[in-house]
Design a protein around this motif. Structure first.
Motif, short mmCIF file in Angstrom:
data_model
loop_
_atom_site.label_atom_id
_atom_site.label_comp_id
_atom_site.label_asym_id
_atom_site.label_seq_id
_atom_site.Cartn_x
_atom_site.Cartn_y
_atom_site.Cartn_z
N LEU A 560 2.49 10.81 5.14
CA LEU A 560 2.15 10.80 3.72
C LEU A 560 3.34 10.32 2.88
CD1 LEU A 560 -0.29 11.42 1.98
CD2 LEU A 560 0.52 13.78 1.77
N HIS A 561 4.53 10.79 3.20
CA HIS A 561 5.73 10.31 2.50
C HIS A 561 5.88 8.80 2.65
CE1 HIS A 561 7.70 13.88 0.95
NE2 HIS A 561 7.51 14.52 2.09
N THR A 562 5.64 8.31 3.86
CA THR A 562 5.81 6.87 4.13
C THR A 562 4.76 6.06 3.39
OG1 THR A 562 6.63 7.48 6.33
CG2 THR A 562 6.17 5.16 5.94
N ALA A 563 3.53 6.59 3.31
CA ALA A 563 2.48 5.91 2.56
C ALA A 563 2.86 5.79 1.09
CB ALA A 563 1.16 6.66 2.72
N ARG A 564 3.38 6.85 0.55
CA ARG A 564 3.78 6.81 -0.87
C ARG A 564 4.90 5.81 -1.09
NH1 ARG A 564 2.99 13.21 -1.02
NH2 ARG A 564 0.92 13.24 -2.01
N PHE A 565 5.86 5.78 -0.17
CA PHE A 565 6.94 4.80 -0.27
C PHE A 565 6.37 3.39 -0.23
CE2 PHE A 565 9.73 1.79 1.84
CZ PHE A 565 10.86 1.85 1.05
N TYR A 566 5.45 3.14 0.69
CA TYR A 566 4.89 1.79 0.79
C TYR A 566 4.25 1.36 -0.53
CZ TYR A 566 2.04 -2.19 1.66
OH TYR A 566 1.49 -3.44 1.53
N PHE A 567 3.41 2.22 -1.10
CA PHE A 567 2.70 1.84 -2.32
C PHE A 567 3.62 1.74 -3.53
CE2 PHE A 567 -1.08 2.95 0.13
CZ PHE A 567 -1.98 1.98 -0.29
N GLN A 568 4.66 2.56 -3.57
CA GLN A 568 5.52 2.57 -4.74
C GLN A 568 6.69 1.60 -4.65
OE1 GLN A 568 6.64 6.69 -5.50
NE2 GLN A 568 4.53 7.37 -5.24
N ARG A 569 7.13 1.26 -3.45
CA ARG A 569 8.33 0.45 -3.29
C ARG A 569 8.10 -0.93 -2.67
NH1 ARG A 569 13.92 1.48 -4.76
NH2 ARG A 569 13.93 3.61 -5.59
N LEU A 570 7.14 -1.07 -1.78
CA LEU A 570 6.95 -2.33 -1.08
C LEU A 570 5.80 -3.16 -1.66
CD1 LEU A 570 7.56 -1.27 2.65
CD2 LEU A 570 9.19 -2.17 0.95
N LEU A 571 4.68 -2.52 -1.93
CA LEU A 571 3.53 -3.26 -2.49
C LEU A 571 3.87 -3.95 -3.80
CD1 LEU A 571 0.55 -4.01 -2.14
CD2 LEU A 571 -0.04 -1.89 -3.35
N PRO A 572 4.70 -3.37 -4.68
CA PRO A 572 5.01 -4.06 -5.95
C PRO A 572 5.67 -5.42 -5.80
CG PRO A 572 5.55 -1.73 -6.14
CD PRO A 572 5.21 -1.97 -4.69
N GLU A 573 6.15 -5.75 -4.60
CA GLU A 573 6.67 -7.10 -4.34
C GLU A 573 5.63 -8.15 -4.70
OE1 GLU A 573 8.12 -9.84 -0.51
OE2 GLU A 573 7.02 -7.97 -0.19
N THR A 574 4.36 -7.80 -4.62
CA THR A 574 3.30 -8.78 -4.85
C THR A 574 3.30 -9.32 -6.28
OG1 THR A 574 1.76 -6.95 -5.29
CG2 THR A 574 1.79 -7.86 -3.06
N ALA A 575 3.84 -8.57 -7.24
CA ALA A 575 3.88 -9.06 -8.63
C ALA A 575 4.70 -10.35 -8.71
CB ALA A 575 4.44 -7.99 -9.56
N ALA A 576 5.88 -10.34 -8.09
CA ALA A 576 6.72 -11.54 -8.10
C ALA A 576 6.11 -12.65 -7.26
CB ALA A 576 8.12 -11.20 -7.59
N LEU A 577 5.51 -12.28 -6.12
CA LEU A 577 4.90 -13.29 -5.25
C LEU A 577 3.76 -14.01 -5.98
CD1 LEU A 577 4.72 -11.15 -1.99
CD2 LEU A 577 6.16 -13.17 -2.33
N ILE A 578 2.94 -13.26 -6.68
CA ILE A 578 1.81 -13.87 -7.40
C ILE A 578 2.32 -14.78 -8.51
CG2 ILE A 578 -0.12 -13.36 -8.96
CD1 ILE A 578 -0.59 -10.82 -7.21
N ARG A 579 3.36 -14.34 -9.20
CA ARG A 579 3.91 -15.17 -10.27
C ARG A 579 4.46 -16.48 -9.71
NH1 ARG A 579 7.67 -12.95 -15.24
NH2 ARG A 579 7.76 -14.91 -16.42
N ARG A 580 5.12 -16.39 -8.55
CA ARG A 580 5.65 -17.61 -7.93
C ARG A 580 4.51 -18.53 -7.49
NH1 ARG A 580 9.96 -14.80 -4.46
NH2 ARG A 580 8.57 -15.27 -2.72
N ALA A 581 3.49 -17.94 -6.86
CA ALA A 581 2.38 -18.75 -6.37
C ALA A 581 1.66 -19.46 -7.50
CB ALA A 581 1.40 -17.87 -5.59
N ARG A 582 1.60 -18.81 -8.66
CA ARG A 582 0.90 -19.39 -9.81
C ARG A 582 1.73 -20.43 -10.55
NH1 ARG A 582 -1.27 -14.99 -13.78
NH2 ARG A 582 -2.37 -16.83 -14.56
N SER A 583 3.03 -20.49 -10.25
CA SER A 583 3.92 -21.39 -11.01
C SER A 583 3.65 -22.86 -10.72
CB SER A 583 5.38 -21.05 -10.72
OG SER A 583 5.75 -21.45 -9.41
N GLY A 584 2.92 -23.15 -9.66
CA GLY A 584 2.51 -24.52 -9.38
C GLY A 584 3.50 -25.32 -8.57
#
Length: 596
Positions: A560-584
């Motif tokens: 459960l601790h590891t799941a919380r870490f994943y969602f709070q610390r690793l998944l947010p990487e997607t915000a930057a990835l999506i912004r990069r992918a959309r930059s064209g």
């Protein structure tokens, strides 16, 4: 010195609690009698073999490497490799998931997959010899004639003959359409094959009696490009009619590569000089046949990534608990010692939890894909087989690329946790960095996997396969979204699912106008979808951990601790990835070449 303990507790959690593998296998006639006790017994014995026999050879193989003798054209593997391989054969490990008709044990792919995770943790270089053999016999099983199968499969499944795949040539890597190796038909139905192949893992060695090469070549009248490629079986030693080994074939090793890592595996330059070979499958459709082995290899390389991630985590954790350095920012945690163990420091914990989250996420994903592959090959319902085939096709690039990218990150994090000692060979961590680096290149670089995912697997069918996986995620969200305790996992899972859908539509529309848009977005896109997949499995694991956290078993508390870490610390990487992918593509393609 590094250590390795097979992670049987988490393996059993994934197989039996998360994936309910016994119930899944009961739907598949060949495996209906395979129960949890059988699976556990196989993996426990497999753990003893990998940790006790193969793992101790890992640093030896790295230090000694393989030796090439130019006059005899022979390759000698490191000390202990051949003896360990003999134990592997005697234990029947090569036959684990093979067809009983040819001497296999007939166990499901998911069990073999779990065993190979342990092998790859223990010794990636050694494990590639039997791993490639498994891929070769799978290809022959699917496409070879009955005569070739009867002649070659039993010995390969027994392990006394090993296998390779010979694709790459000096002038072409992934672009196989320009390969030059030629195959001339002979009067007896065989073919005379001439050409040069490079980067052939396990192409020559002293561990088996014969080596069966699967070689891509062109017939004289073959059309240009990939539509003119045929597949041939070319043995190191010719095989007599009675199955005994005959004279030496005219295929030999011209040298071995001196590499950054995996020194214990012979990466060979192979020379074919009129070598006798036999057509596998249909003429000019060799690439289709070889894809059985290539796709299997891509799944296998993903499991290599998991293997290195796991052992990097295990050793990093041990070191972090033992290494004393500075005091905790909130006051001494070990006042009786000169300093605190470095595990008290927040950033060390960030690195450890990243390794742990990526290892356990990969295990859940990798084992689930193996079950889907078992269903694709064995489910009695055609629609179910087709759905599983589509799922495996869609997600194979993510298994290969996402898991190996994470593995390299996690091995580097291990080196960072060790500090200066991580850079020193005797501690073992720098070997894991070197060994796992090739996995991002093998079987089509990770950029090629990204292009395959976005172009062939998503945009080519208007997202049909992706929607099928999205439906699986949506059903889980709908089912679990009513539980307030699951909100911290369901809300971000739903959010990333929605963002993947929107990103896919945007990139697809832009790519219709300019194909470079797909190329510019592909790598970031794959990583975003990879996180969607991991978020789905981490949400499922979190659900189980919540249900059982009151059991007193601290395994679930850790999960459960590891799941919380994943969602709070690793998944947010997607915000930057999506912004990069959309930059064209303009920020990549607009600059003239002469300005670089």
């Amino acid at each position: 010195m590094p250590t390795y303990t097979p992670p049987l507790r988490d393996m059993q959690f994934v197989l039996h609690e998360l994936l309910n593998v016994e119930a899944e296998l009961k739907q598949l006639p060949p495996f209906a009698e395979v129960d949890a006790d059988t699976i556990n017994a196989v993996l426990e014995e497999g753990g003893k073999f990998t940790a006790g026999v193969v793992f101790p050879l890992n640093q030896i193989g790295d230090k000694e490497g393989c030796t090439f003798d130019a006059p005899s054209k022979a390759v000698t593997t490191p000390t202990g490799f051949k003896a360990a391989y003999q134990q592997y054969c005697e234990g029947g490990w090569g036959a684990l998931a093979a067809d009983p008709e040819y001497g296999g044990q007939g166990l499901p792919i998911v069990v073999n997959n779990a065993f190979y995770e342990m092998l790859y943790s223990a010794n990636q270089a050694w494990s590639m010899y039997p791993g490639l053999t498994m891929g070769a016999w799978e290809c022959l099983h699917a496409h070879a004639s009955a005569e070739l199968k009867a002649k070659f499969l039993p010995k390969m499944i027994e392990g006394v003959w090993t296998g390779t795949m010979c694709l790459t040539e000096p002038h072409c890597g992934t672009d196989l359409g320009i390969l030059r190796t030629k195959a001339e038909p002979q009067a007896d139905g065989s073919y005379s094959i001439t050409g040069n192949k490079i980067f052939i893992s396990a192409g020559e060695h002293d561990m088996s009696d014969n080596i069966i090469h699967l070689v891509l070549a062109r017939l004289p009248d073959a059309p240009a490009g990939t539509k003119g490629i045929s597949l041939f079986l070319v043995p190191k030693f010719k095989v007599n009619a009675d199955g005994s080994i005959g004279e030496r074939n005219t295929i030999h090793c011209g040298g071995i590569e001196h590499k950054m890592g995996i020194h214990g595996n012979a990466t060979c330059q192979m020379v074919l000089d009129g070598a006798e070979g036999y057509l596998v499958g249909e003429a000019n459709r060799g690439l289709n046949a070889m894809f059985v082995m290539m796709n299997g290899a891509r799944l296998g390389v993903g499991m290599m990534g998991l293997g290195i991630t796991e052992i990097a985590y295990q050793n990093s954790l041990t070191y972090a608990k033992e290494r004393l350095q500075s005091r905790s920012l909130t006051g001494p945690k070990a006042p009786d010692k000169a300093a605190d163990p470095i595990i008290v420091h927040p950033d060390v914990r960030r690195m450890l939890l990243t390794q742990k989250a990526y290892a356990e996420g990969a295990r859940a994903f990798g084992y689930w894909i193996a079950i889907e592959l078992d269903k694709a090959q064995n489910h009695p319902d055609e629609a179910t087989r087709k759905a599983s085939q589509d799922t495996v096709a869609l997600l194979t690039p993510i298994v290969k690329a996402f898991m190996t990218d994470n593995s390299f990150e996690c091995a580097n994090l291990g080196m960072q946790i060790y500090g200066g000692h991580g850079f020193i060979a005797e501690w073992g961590m720098e070997q894991y960095v070197r060994d796992t680096r090739i996995n991002q290149i093998y079987e089509g670089t990770n950029t090629i996997q990204s292009l395959d995912l976005l172009g062939r697997k998503v945009l080519a069918d208007q997202g049909a396969k992706l929607k099928q996986f999205g439906k699986l995620v949506a059903e889980f969200i709908e089912r679990e979204g009513i539980d307030p305790k699951m909100d911290e996992f369901i809300t971000p899972l739903a959010d990333i699912g929605d963002k993947v859908q929107k990103l896919t539509m945007e990139v697809g529309f832009k790519a219709m106008q300019n194909p470079d848009e797909a190329g510019a977005a592909a790598v970031d896109y794959l990583r975003v979808v990879g996180h969607l997949v991991y978020a789905y499995f981490w949400a499922r694991m979190a659900k189980l951990a919540l249900q059982k956290q009151g059991s007193g078993d601290r395994f679930y508390e850790s999960k459960l601790h590891t799941a919380r870490f994943y969602f709070q610390r690793l998944l947010p990487e997607t915000a930057a990835l999506i912004r990069r992918a959309r930059s064209g593509s303009a920020n990549l393609m607009a600059m003239p070449e002469d300005l670089f």
